[in-house]
Design a protein around this motif. Structure first.
Motif, short mmCIF file in Angstrom:
data_model
loop_
_atom_site.label_atom_id
_atom_site.label_comp_id
_atom_site.label_asym_id
_atom_site.label_seq_id
_atom_site.Cartn_x
_atom_site.Cartn_y
_atom_site.Cartn_z
N GLU A 1 9.91 5.72 -4.21
CA GLU A 1 8.72 5.21 -4.90
C GLU A 1 9.09 4.71 -6.30
OE1 GLU A 1 5.67 8.10 -5.65
OE2 GLU A 1 4.18 6.58 -6.15
N ALA B 1 0.35 4.41 -0.33
CA ALA B 1 -0.08 5.57 0.47
C ALA B 1 0.32 5.37 1.93
CB ALA B 1 -1.59 5.75 0.34
N ASP B 2 0.14 4.15 2.41
CA ASP B 2 0.52 3.84 3.80
C ASP B 2 2.03 3.95 3.98
OD1 ASP B 2 0.20 2.69 6.48
OD2 ASP B 2 1.24 0.97 5.60
N LEU B 3 2.76 3.43 2.99
CA LEU B 3 4.23 3.47 3.07
C LEU B 3 4.71 4.93 3.05
CD1 LEU B 3 6.39 1.33 3.28
CD2 LEU B 3 6.69 1.41 0.81
N LYS B 4 4.06 5.75 2.26
CA LYS B 4 4.45 7.17 2.19
C LYS B 4 4.25 7.85 3.55
CE LYS B 4 3.84 11.41 -0.45
NZ LYS B 4 3.10 12.09 -1.51
N ARG B 5 3.14 7.49 4.21
CA ARG B 5 2.90 8.07 5.55
C ARG B 5 4.00 7.68 6.52
NH1 ARG B 5 -2.44 7.12 4.54
NH2 ARG B 5 -2.36 5.02 5.42
N ARG B 6 4.51 6.44 6.39
CA ARG B 6 5.52 5.95 7.34
C ARG B 6 6.95 6.33 6.91
NH1 ARG B 6 6.01 0.45 7.66
NH2 ARG B 6 4.65 -0.16 5.94
N HIS B 7 7.09 6.93 5.74
CA HIS B 7 8.43 7.24 5.20
C HIS B 7 9.17 8.21 6.12
CE1 HIS B 7 11.52 7.69 2.14
NE2 HIS B 7 11.47 9.00 2.33
N TRP C 1 11.22 10.40 -0.70
CA TRP C 1 10.09 9.54 -1.07
C TRP C 1 9.96 9.34 -2.59
CZ3 TRP C 1 7.29 5.68 0.00
CH2 TRP C 1 6.17 5.40 -0.79
N ASP D 1 0.86 -1.18 0.00
CA ASP D 1 0.00 0.00 0.00
C ASP D 1 0.90 1.24 0.00
OD1 ASP D 1 -1.57 2.15 0.61
OD2 ASP D 1 -2.68 1.15 2.23
#
Ligand SMILES: [Zn+2]
Ligand SMILES: [Zn+2]
Length: 498
Positions: free
Chosen positions: A406, A364-370, A402, A362
């Motif tokens: 990505e 979007a989730d990974l970006k939040r945790r980046h 990021w 996911d």
């Protein structure tokens, strides 16, 4: 050149390789056998005694034989008489406590300034011409290309890691060649071009020159202390995950790769994976393979000019534990002992990550945790303590903003089948590595060497920040799996699984 087996034709040669680079192997002779001392005598006679040159018109040669008390007892007399039989004048320098020279810490000889100085004092003047050549040379390996005058004097290191490091560095500084006579198959540094030293109280790895030749007597090696043989086996098995990391870096980052060097480092390790019990009972065949595996792994490193073929995430775990032990003043297991245990863990990391499917990530989730660069550095400070500054500088290039992460993730996802299938064909199962170590009588769990599951988790989660080299731990981090994999690895270990 045939891949996958050792090839004596590589010795003493420069050649253009299929990897596109020119390789140079300055080591001229490698002998592992019952007749190693006889062969050393022949080599010394041909190479030094029978070659009069400027300043050496009478022929003859002076050999400075360096050992500690234990290694002299193991192989000193045999080496000495082989050299004397060849016509060399032999001077013996025994380092270490109990009447020897050099400083001992808790009975262990250190590769420090004092020991190096004592060897240098014996070698002084031997390389006055080659000093000039050395200072002009960009490649430390060129240190063995000494002048005829310098050939009059050479050093002989009779011992294992510490003696080898002391003599390697001192002879490099003096500009004279040295011969290595290993007394234990305990690590792969005999043929390397760097020396691990203790300078000013700090462990340092400095450039030096590899030996001109290696003569390893099988009888001596078979009688080496069992914990040193076990350590060498651990270091050798580490080549299996190290090789996988190199392939991974080629696939993911397009990193330079040499198939010949990779095979030299890995092929004997693969063969020895099935010979754990023979290593344990020390059959001559298995001890010969182990020793050759370690020697040729060192030669693979020489060929590419760094330790990439022989050192990956398993070595990063080992170094992380070493730093942590030093900070906490705890006793150190042998290098190879830690590497062996770490190899089981890293084989487990490979199995875990290759069993996942990054196509389901996911984003979007990974970006939040980046993590931002600042958050990354903050974390390094938390775990590395006084070493943090060095670690941050060393690995600064590993940080991806990021957008770049990505992009790389999408590339990995697009090639996932290829990456997974290639690596599955390379990495052995963690159980196979553990079985082999157990059969050899080597420690095969972190607990067996005094490391708790917390230490396992911490090393798996943070060891990637120690060196710039890309490994499976960076790969797991890229995909966002690292923290989970580190926790799972530590948990499974504490349950006695793999
Ligand atoms: Zn190693
Ligand atoms: Zn190559």
């Amino acid at each position: 050149m045939e891949l996958g087996r050792i090839d004596m034709d590589l010795l003493g040669r420069s050649f253009r390789c299929t990897c596109g680079r020119e390789h140079h192997v300055p080591i001229r002779r490698v002998v592992v056998g019952d007749d190693a001392m006889v062969r050393m005598g022949e080599f010394a006679r041909d190479e030094f005694v029978a070659r009069p040159g400027p300043g050496n018109t009478a022929g003859g040669a002076r050999a400075i034989l360096v050992a500690d008390r234990n290694t002299y007892a193991a192989a000193g007399d045999a080496a000495r008489s082989a050299l004397e039989g060849a016509g060399c004048d032999v001077e013996v320098l025994v380092l270490g406590g109990d009447g020897g020279n050099g400083r001992c810490v808790q009975g262990v000889l250190e590769a420090d300034e004092e020991a190096i100085g004592r060897v240098l004092a014996r070698l002084s003047g031997c390389g006055s011409e080659s000093d000039v050549a050395l200072s002009k040379s960009p490649e430390p390996a060129a240190g063995v290309a000494v002048s005829a005058a310098a050939r009059k004097t050479f050093a002989v290191a009779v011992g294992s890691g510490t003696i080898n490091d002391i003599v390697k560095y001192a002879s490099f500084k003096a500009g004279c060649p040295y011969i290595s006579v290993p007394t234990a198959p305990s690590m792969d540094g005999y043929t390397s071009s760097v020396a691990a030293l203790l300078l000013g109280g700090f462990k340092r790895t400095l450039p030096a020159a590899p030996p001109l030749a290696v003569f390893a007597d099988l009888g001596v090696l078979s009688r080496a202390p069992s914990n040193m043989v076990a350590a060498g086996f651990g270091d050798l098995l580490g080549k299996l995950t190290a090789g996988a990391d190199w392939v991974l870096a080629r696939l993911v980052n397009g990193e330079y790769y040499c198939e010949l060097a990779a095979e030299l480092a890995r092929s004997i390790a693969l063969e020895c994976l099935e010979r754990g019990s023979e290593i344990g009972t020390r059959t001559k065949g298995a001890i010969k393979s182990l020793t050759e595996g370690l020697i040729w792994s060192g030669i693979a490193m020489l060929m590419v000019g760094n330790s990439r073929p022989a050192s990956g995430a398993e070595h990063h775990l080992s170094h992380y534990w070493e730093l942590k032990s030093l900070r906490e003043g705890r006793p150190q297991p042998f290098h190879g002992t830690k590497v062996g245990v770490a190899t089981i863990l890293i084989a487990g990391v490979y199995a875990d990550i290759l069993g996942r499917d990054p196509r389901g990530i996911d984003l979007a989730d990974l970006k939040r945790r980046h993590r931002s660069r600042e958050e990354r550095e903050e974390r390094i400070r938390r775990f590395y303590g006084p070493m943090a500054g060095e670690a941050i500088i060393e690995t600064a290039g590993k940080y991806l903003p990021w957008e770049e992460r990505e992009k790389k993730l999408r590339e990995v996802v697009a090639r996932w089948d290829e990456i997974r299938d290639t690596l599955r064909g390379i990495v052995p199962g963690a159980d196979r590595v553990r079985d082999a170590l157990e059969q050899a009588g080597a420690p095969a769990t972190p607990e067996a060497i005094g490391f708790s599951s917390d230490w396992v988790w911490e090393a798996l989660a943070n060891a990637k920040d120690l060196r710039m080299r890309f490994t499976v731990l960076d790969f797991a981090d890229l995909l966002g799996f690292l923290d989970e994999i580190a926790s799972a690895g530590a948990y499974k270990r504490s349950q006695g699984g793999s």
